[in-house]
Design a protein around this motif. Structure first.
Motif, PDB file in Angstrom:
ATOM      1  N   GLY A 306       0.282  27.883  52.164  1.00 39.24           N
ATOM      2  CA  GLY A 306      -0.090  26.877  53.003  1.00 39.24           C
ATOM      3  C   GLY A 306       0.077  27.162  54.346  1.00 39.24           C
ATOM      4  O   GLY A 306       0.033  28.015  55.067  1.00 39.24           O
ATOM      5  N   THR A 307       0.445  25.579  54.992  1.00 42.88           N
ATOM      6  CA  THR A 307       0.778  25.535  56.337  1.00 42.88           C
ATOM      7  C   THR A 307       1.687  26.755  56.862  1.00 42.88           C
ATOM      8  O   THR A 307       1.330  27.204  57.768  1.00 42.88           O
ATOM      9  CB  THR A 307       1.346  24.214  56.571  1.00 42.88           C
ATOM     10  OG1 THR A 307       0.572  23.321  56.498  1.00 42.88           O
ATOM     11  CG2 THR A 307       2.133  24.234  57.873  1.00 42.88           C
ATOM     12  N   SER A 352       9.262  29.180  54.929  1.00 47.07           N
ATOM     13  CA  SER A 352       9.310  27.874  53.991  1.00 47.07           C
ATOM     14  C   SER A 352       9.944  26.625  54.563  1.00 47.07           C
ATOM     15  O   SER A 352      11.041  26.815  54.956  1.00 47.07           O
ATOM     16  CB  SER A 352       9.790  28.441  52.844  1.00 47.07           C
ATOM     17  OG  SER A 352       9.757  27.310  51.876  1.00 47.07           O
ATOM     18  N   GLN A 353       9.385  25.540  54.511  1.00 45.28           N
ATOM     19  CA  GLN A 353      10.105  24.408  55.036  1.00 45.28           C
ATOM     20  C   GLN A 353      10.990  23.844  54.115  1.00 45.28           C
ATOM     21  O   GLN A 353      12.158  23.855  54.239  1.00 45.28           O
ATOM     22  CB  GLN A 353       8.918  23.353  55.174  1.00 45.28           C
ATOM     23  CG  GLN A 353       9.336  21.989  55.785  1.00 45.28           C
ATOM     24  CD  GLN A 353      10.457  21.174  54.736  1.00 45.28           C
ATOM     25  OE1 GLN A 353      11.497  20.698  55.255  1.00 45.28           O
ATOM     26  NE2 GLN A 353       9.896  21.023  53.496  1.00 45.28           N
ATOM     27  N   SER A 354      10.574  24.039  52.758  1.00 41.78           N
ATOM     28  CA  SER A 354      11.859  23.565  51.512  1.00 41.78           C
ATOM     29  C   SER A 354      12.540  24.537  51.319  1.00 41.78           C
ATOM     30  O   SER A 354      13.685  24.396  50.926  1.00 41.78           O
ATOM     31  CB  SER A 354      10.876  22.976  50.464  1.00 41.78           C
ATOM     32  OG  SER A 354      10.138  24.353  50.087  1.00 41.78           O
ATOM     33  N   THR A 357       9.816  26.904  47.659  1.00 40.95           N
ATOM     34  CA  THR A 357       8.749  27.057  47.029  1.00 40.95           C
ATOM     35  C   THR A 357       8.730  28.185  46.073  1.00 40.95           C
ATOM     36  O   THR A 357       9.037  29.476  46.483  1.00 40.95           O
ATOM     37  CB  THR A 357       7.659  27.284  48.186  1.00 40.95           C
ATOM     38  OG1 THR A 357       7.594  26.131  48.996  1.00 40.95           O
ATOM     39  CG2 THR A 357       6.087  27.685  47.670  1.00 40.95           C
ATOM     40  N   VAL A 403       4.391  14.635  53.416  1.00 41.72           N
ATOM     41  CA  VAL A 403       3.892  15.748  52.460  1.00 41.72           C
ATOM     42  C   VAL A 403       3.120  16.727  53.429  1.00 41.72           C
ATOM     43  O   VAL A 403       3.458  18.037  53.573  1.00 41.72           O
ATOM     44  CB  VAL A 403       3.366  15.295  51.245  1.00 41.72           C
ATOM     45  CG1 VAL A 403       2.373  16.504  50.526  1.00 41.72           C
ATOM     46  CG2 VAL A 403       3.983  14.736  50.143  1.00 41.72           C
ATOM     47  N   SER A 405       2.753  19.273  56.181  1.00 40.60           N
ATOM     48  CA  SER A 405       3.746  19.702  57.213  1.00 40.60           C
ATOM     49  C   SER A 405       3.349  19.515  58.545  1.00 40.60           C
ATOM     50  O   SER A 405       2.001  19.966  58.974  1.00 40.60           O
ATOM     51  CB  SER A 405       4.054  21.030  56.722  1.00 40.60           C
ATOM     52  OG  SER A 405       5.069  21.581  57.494  1.00 40.60           O
ATOM     53  N   LYS A 490      -4.985  20.333  57.507  1.00 43.45           N
ATOM     54  CA  LYS A 490      -4.346  18.946  57.795  1.00 43.45           C
ATOM     55  C   LYS A 490      -5.332  17.807  57.361  1.00 43.45           C
ATOM     56  O   LYS A 490      -4.975  16.697  56.836  1.00 43.45           O
ATOM     57  CB  LYS A 490      -3.774  18.757  58.989  1.00 43.45           C
ATOM     58  CG  LYS A 490      -2.594  19.342  59.558  1.00 43.45           C
ATOM     59  CD  LYS A 490      -1.522  18.703  59.181  1.00 43.45           C
ATOM     60  CE  LYS A 490      -0.858  19.379  57.926  1.00 43.45           C
ATOM     61  NZ  LYS A 490      -0.153  20.867  57.696  1.00 43.45           N
ATOM     62  N   GLU A 493      -6.216  17.611  53.538  1.00 47.77           N
ATOM     63  CA  GLU A 493      -5.277  17.284  52.461  1.00 47.77           C
ATOM     64  C   GLU A 493      -4.659  15.647  52.651  1.00 47.77           C
ATOM     65  O   GLU A 493      -4.404  15.016  51.690  1.00 47.77           O
ATOM     66  CB  GLU A 493      -3.754  18.173  52.547  1.00 47.77           C
ATOM     67  CG  GLU A 493      -3.204  17.899  53.865  1.00 47.77           C
ATOM     68  CD  GLU A 493      -1.957  18.718  54.021  1.00 47.77           C
ATOM     69  OE1 GLU A 493      -1.343  19.121  53.027  1.00 47.77           O
ATOM     70  OE2 GLU A 493      -1.755  19.252  55.190  1.00 47.77           O
TER      71      GLU A 493
HETATM   72  C1  F6R Z   1       0.648  21.340  53.986  1.00 50.88           C
HETATM   73  C2  F6R Z   1       1.679  21.695  53.408  1.00 50.88           C
HETATM   74  C3  F6R Z   1       1.801  22.789  52.613  1.00 50.88           C
HETATM   75  C4  F6R Z   1       3.141  23.742  52.457  1.00 50.88           C
HETATM   76  C5  F6R Z   1       3.205  24.737  51.395  1.00 50.88           C
HETATM   77  C6  F6R Z   1       4.586  25.482  51.458  1.00 50.88           C
HETATM   78  O1  F6R Z   1       0.605  20.423  55.020  1.00 50.88           O
HETATM   79  O2  F6R Z   1       2.641  21.187  53.719  1.00 50.88           O
HETATM   80  O3  F6R Z   1       0.847  23.629  52.556  1.00 50.88           O
HETATM   81  O4  F6R Z   1       3.262  24.324  53.816  1.00 50.88           O
HETATM   82  O5  F6R Z   1       3.482  23.979  50.273  1.00 50.88           O
HETATM   83  O6  F6R Z   1       5.728  24.698  51.575  1.00 50.88           O
HETATM   84  P1  F6R Z   1       7.217  25.292  52.045  1.00 50.88           P
HETATM   85  O7  F6R Z   1       6.944  25.533  53.578  1.00 50.88           O
HETATM   86  O8  F6R Z   1       8.197  24.206  51.746  1.00 50.88           O
HETATM   87  O9  F6R Z   1       7.324  26.813  51.286  1.00 50.88           O
END
Ligand code: F6R
Length: 613
Positions: A306-307, A352-354, A357, A403, A405, A490, A493
């Protein structure tokens, strides 16, 4: 994706659990529930819908006692309903479970259990866990041993919390595969469990992260961690520095809006301690990048979803341009199926933000399996993507709750820019003047972002003009091409308006057929090396009657004379321009969704952390 909270201590568990679950709302869910042990009985309240419904239920029918476990469910097996909501209780009523993940062999297990006379009360895979545990317990073994045997039977990536009235002083937790985290919070005469740090941050900052195939027995007095094979583990205790306050909405209507504005601070923090402006050098110590390692790298795969993947596409431009290393961006869910060519000179860089994933983690594992060097850029401190990497860069953004990002998009752009300079420097492929100039340009970033924030009222006006559109094409070129993808993502979603990002040069190969008075075209036309090409793109769209919204550099009269609406950005060095051009697109999407009255922070069908394949 499912949130889990547990509490063991002398206080009533329910308010602690519900508050914790509220802090996990950002993960997305469609039902919620809580269970406590009270007077040696398990009591459960659960319902479909939002946490407010659970709060109503608990206020009508209070739930006292501890320990307790709670859950927000994102439906996989069975519809979102009260009977499918967790916690799930065993047939004797003596055991209870909450779970995150998918029990891959659940049909097989369910068949076996059903043939033994077990009655299932839901459509979930989760229920198999509690029945299995109860069956083991019936053989007269300890709760801990029954839990361990159960965890070893479950296939797939799963996080499980179990309680039993026969040993009512404890919660047993397990992390079985790689999906979803379990954080254990250490308190005074009380302990906490959760799937993510914000859930327990108001109570403690001392935490332990369970690794894959580990379980923990959590009582008031302590936490005992073991592998699923029964080997004792001495866990590392981490002290978390960001505070719960930064996870509040404050003056903003939505977390997304707050997080868009926080980017100015996040970008400042991204530079802090890493950029030596005097020497014109970059420091990224956690990456453990030596000159020898930098010199032997022959190829980089950036993998993300995704982002984060769109951030990686910008990174490709930066690393190839500055460090002259070939870079390929492979979507996380495809990496392991594309038979990537990896050897000991190949880097797999996950973003990855989280950090949880599932597809991104699987890509990292594939890279590791093939003998590559595994790096990550992550936001969630202590997450799996950070821990399994050989080296990492932490995004300095703080928790991202919305949600969609935003700040976890711009931070890795700057991280990759810094990485590119560091690689180039260590490989000796950059002259001092260029390096110093690239480093000096970083100083501009927070201020440039701040200047876009100041244009929010103008962007909101454009959002009003666009609030009823049915679709939109986003076009960009060169380093701003991935920003077209991200801007479109953006919009779709959070506003549910169909939007498509395209490399502008591809228009004439098909999508141009879509352009008419009904189809607005958003053109990224800042003053970068592709500016003239984008001007001709705007002309082509206008010639077909399309409404043009342009992202343009302040003072660009030419674009102004052609476009119907302009979202202005300050002039930026072109390699940093994506950090600036994405900001009005985040705000535009945000305001369109807010005007349409939508649930901006928790858009339908989406989860913050996608911990299943
Ligand atoms: C879009 C969004 C998702 C995340 C994707 C990856 O706004 O938030 O596309 O970017 O699910 O998530 P992470 O970065 O947590 O691995």
């Amino acid at each position: 994706m499912c949130g889990i909270v547990g509490y063991v201590g002398v206080r009533d568990a329910t308010p602690i659990i519900i508050n914790g679950l509220k802090r996990l709302e950002y993960r997305g869910y469609d039902s919620a529930g809580v269970a406590v042990i009270n007077d040696n009985q398990i009591e459960v309240r659960r319902d479909a819908g939002k946490l407010s419904q659970l709060v109503d239920l608990v206020s009508k029918s209070p739930l006292n006692g501890a320990p307790g476990i709670g859950h927000t469910r994102w439906a996989t097996h069975g519809a979102p309903s009260a009977r499918n909501a967790h916690p799930h209780v065993s047939n004797t009523g003596k055991m209870v479970v909450v779970h995150n993940g998918i029990v891959e062999n659940f049909l097989e297990l369910k068949d076996e259990l059903t043939s033994e006379g077990v009655v299932f009360n839901s459509d979930t895979d989760t229920e198999t866990i509690v029945h299995l545990a109860e069956n083991h317990k019936a053989a007269g073994i300890s709760f801990e041993e029954a839990a361990r045997r159960t965890f070893k039977q479950i296939e797939g990536a799963n996080v499980v919390l179990l309680m039993s009235t026969e040993e009512p002083d404890k919660i047993i937790a397990a992390r079985i595969g790689n999906a979803g985290g379990v954080v254990l919070g250490i308190g005074e005469n009380e302990n906490y469990l959760a799937s993510d740090i914000p859930a327990i941050l108001e109570h403690t900052r001392k935490v332990i992260f369970l690794e894959s195939r580990q379980m923990a027995v959590v009582t008031r007095e302590g936490i005992c961690v073991e592998t699923l094979d029964g080997e004792e583990v001495k866990p590392e205790i981490h002290v978390i520095s960001f505070d719960a306050v930064s996870a509040e909405k404050g003056e903003y209507r939505h977390f997304m809006q707050k997080e868009i504005h926080e980017q100015v601070r996040a970008l400042t923090d991204t530079l802090a301690g890493r950029v030596d402006f005097k020497e014109g050098r970059i420091r990224l110590p956690e990456l453990k990048l030596t000159p020898e390692l930098a010199k032997r790298i022959q190829r980089i795969y950036i993998t993300a979803c995704g982002t984060a993947a769109y951030a990686g596409m910008v990174g490709k431009y930066l690393i190839e341009k500055i460090a002259r290393i070939p870079v390929e961006v492979v979507i996380g869910s495809e990496f392991r199926y594309s038979d990537p060519i990896v050897d000991e000179n190949t880097v797999i860089l996950a973003i990855s933000q989280s950090g949880e994933t599932a597809d991104t983690l699987a890509a990292m594992e594939e890279g590791r399996r093939k003998g590559g060097i595994v790096w990550s850029i992550v936001n969630a401190i202590g997450s799996q993507a950070m821990r399994i990497a050989d080296g990492y860069i932490v995004m300095q953004t703080g928790p991202e709750i919305g949600v969609a990002s935003t700040k976890a998009f711009t931070a890795p752009l700057v991280d990759q820019y810094m990485l590119a300079i560091l690689l180039a420097d260590l490989r000796g492929v950059i002259d001092e003047k260029t390096r110093r100039q690239l480093v000096a340009d970083l100083r501009l970033v927070p201020d440039l972002a701040g200047r876009v924030m100041d244009t929010e009222a103008e962007i909101e006006k454009v959002a009003h003009a666009l609030k009823d559109i049915r679709g939109c094409l986003y076009l960009g070129r060169g380093i701003n091409m991935p920003i077209a993808y991200e801007g479109a993502l953006k919009l779709k979603e959070i506003s549910y308006i169909h939007a498509e990002g395209y490399p502008a040069g591809e228009m004439k190969h098909g999508p141009i057929a879509l352009i008419d008075e009904e189809m607005p075209v958003l053109c990224l036309a800042p003053k970068d090396p592709w500016h003239e090409k984008m001007i001709s793109q705007i002309q082509q769209a206008k010639a077909r009657g399309g409404m043009v919204i342009a992202v343009a550099t302040e003072g660009d009269e030419l674009v102004k004379s052609m476009a119907d609406h302009v979202l202005w950005v300050p002039e930026a060095p072109w390699m940093l321009s994506p950090v600036v051009t994405v900001l009005p697109l985040q705000m535009l999407a945000y305001h369109i969704a807010a005007i349409r009255g939508l649930d901006v922070d928790q858009p339908r069908n989406l989860a913050k952390s996608v911990t299943v394949e």
